[in-house]
Design a protein around this motif. Structure first.
Motif, PDB file in Angstrom:
ATOM      1  N   LEU A  21       0.826  -1.196   0.000  1.00 54.46           N
ATOM      2  CA  LEU A  21       0.000   0.000   0.000  1.00 54.46           C
ATOM      3  C   LEU A  21       0.866   1.254   0.000  1.00 54.46           C
ATOM      4  N   LYS A  22       1.926   1.251   0.811  1.00 57.95           N
ATOM      5  CA  LYS A  22       2.832   2.406   0.857  1.00 57.95           C
ATOM      6  C   LYS A  22       3.621   2.551  -0.437  1.00 57.95           C
ATOM      7  N   GLU A  23       3.943   1.445  -1.086  1.00 57.53           N
ATOM      8  CA  GLU A  23       4.642   1.527  -2.376  1.00 57.53           C
ATOM      9  C   GLU A  23       3.715   2.070  -3.460  1.00 57.53           C
ATOM     10  N   ALA A  24       2.452   1.688  -3.432  1.00 50.63           N
ATOM     11  CA  ALA A  24       1.504   2.145  -4.436  1.00 50.63           C
ATOM     12  C   ALA A  24       1.069   3.592  -4.191  1.00 50.63           C
ATOM     13  N   ASN A  25       1.122   4.027  -2.934  1.00 55.58           N
ATOM     14  CA  ASN A  25       0.643   5.357  -2.570  1.00 55.58           C
ATOM     15  C   ASN A  25       1.696   6.032  -1.688  1.00 55.58           C
ATOM     16  N   PRO A  26       2.757   6.599  -2.269  1.00 48.17           N
ATOM     17  CA  PRO A  26       3.861   7.126  -1.473  1.00 48.17           C
ATOM     18  C   PRO A  26       3.495   8.321  -0.584  1.00 48.17           C
ATOM     19  N   GLN A  27       2.485   9.087  -0.924  1.00 42.43           N
ATOM     20  CA  GLN A  27       2.124  10.238  -0.104  1.00 42.43           C
ATOM     21  C   GLN A  27       1.185   9.870   1.043  1.00 42.43           C
ATOM     22  N   LEU A  28       0.947   8.590   1.251  1.00 44.87           N
ATOM     23  CA  LEU A  28       0.013   8.138   2.275  1.00 44.87           C
ATOM     24  C   LEU A  28       0.457   8.549   3.677  1.00 44.87           C
ATOM     25  N   GLU A  29       1.727   8.357   4.009  1.00 39.16           N
ATOM     26  CA  GLU A  29       2.197   8.691   5.351  1.00 39.16           C
ATOM     27  C   GLU A  29       2.096  10.191   5.616  1.00 39.16           C
ATOM     28  N   GLN A  30       2.413  11.008   4.630  1.00 45.25           N
ATOM     29  CA  GLN A  30       2.315  12.452   4.820  1.00 45.25           C
ATOM     30  C   GLN A  30       0.870  12.881   5.010  1.00 45.25           C
ATOM     31  N   SER A  31      -0.047  12.267   4.281  1.00 42.61           N
ATOM     32  CA  SER A  31      -1.458  12.625   4.456  1.00 42.61           C
ATOM     33  C   SER A  31      -1.970  12.168   5.824  1.00 42.61           C
ATOM     34  N   GLN A  32      -1.447  11.057   6.344  1.00 42.83           N
ATOM     35  CA  GLN A  32      -1.808  10.630   7.693  1.00 42.83           C
ATOM     36  C   GLN A  32      -1.302  11.630   8.724  1.00 42.83           C
ATOM     37  N   ARG A  33      -0.082  12.114   8.539  1.00 47.29           N
ATOM     38  CA  ARG A  33       0.463  13.114   9.462  1.00 47.29           C
ATOM     39  C   ARG A  33      -0.347  14.406   9.411  1.00 47.29           C
ATOM     40  N   ASP A  34      -0.745  14.813   8.205  1.00 43.60           N
ATOM     41  CA  ASP A  34      -1.553  16.027   8.065  1.00 43.60           C
ATOM     42  C   ASP A  34      -2.905  15.868   8.759  1.00 43.60           C
ATOM     43  N   ARG A  36      -3.593  13.866  11.281  1.00 42.56           N
ATOM     44  CA  ARG A  36      -3.365  13.860  12.724  1.00 42.56           C
ATOM     45  C   ARG A  36      -3.167  15.276  13.227  1.00 42.56           C
ATOM     46  N   ALA A  37      -2.407  16.066  12.509  1.00 43.03           N
ATOM     47  CA  ALA A  37      -2.173  17.451  12.914  1.00 43.03           C
ATOM     48  C   ALA A  37      -3.470  18.250  12.907  1.00 43.03           C
ATOM     49  N   LEU A  38      -4.345  17.956  11.957  1.00 41.86           N
ATOM     50  CA  LEU A  38      -5.607  18.674  11.858  1.00 41.86           C
ATOM     51  C   LEU A  38      -6.515  18.368  13.044  1.00 41.86           C
ATOM     52  N   LEU A  39      -6.552  17.097  13.466  1.00 31.79           N
ATOM     53  CA  LEU A  39      -7.497  16.695  14.505  1.00 31.79           C
ATOM     54  C   LEU A  39      -6.929  16.728  15.918  1.00 31.79           C
TER      55      LEU A  39
END
Length: 69
Positions: A21-34, A36-39
Motif C-alpha cells: 500500500l505504501k509503495e503504491a501510494n507514497p504520499q500516504l504517510e504524509q497525508s496521515q500526518r496532516d 493527525r495534525a488537523l485533529l
C-alpha cells in the motif's frame, strides 16, 4: 531470543499489505500526518485565556429538564 534465518525473512500478510500500500501510494504517510495534525495537534492555550473561559462558564442546574417552581 534469536530466530533462525528462516524466520527473519518472514513477513505477515498484514505487513505485506501495508508495504504494498505504501509503495503504491507514497504520499500516504504524509497525508496521515496532516490528518493527525488537523485533529489532534492543537495550539497551546495560555493560562490567562484558560482562566477567563473558566470564570465565564455558567453552571448548569443538576437536572436540566426540571422547571424551577
Amino acid at each position: 531470543m534469536k530466530f533462525s534465518k528462516q524466520f527473519s525473512l518472514y513477513q505477515s500478510e498484514a505487513t505485506q499489505f501495508l508495504t504494498s500500500l505504501k509503495e503504491a501510494n507514497p504520499q500516504l504517510e504524509q497525508s496521515q500526518r496532516d490528518g493527525r495534525a488537523l485533529l489532534w495537534d492543537k495550539a497551546p492555550v495560555d493560562l490567562d485565556t484558560q482562566r477567563r473561559s473558566a470564570e465565564a462558564r455558567i453552571s448548569q442546574q443538576p437536572y436540566v429538564y426540571q422547571n424551577k417552581n
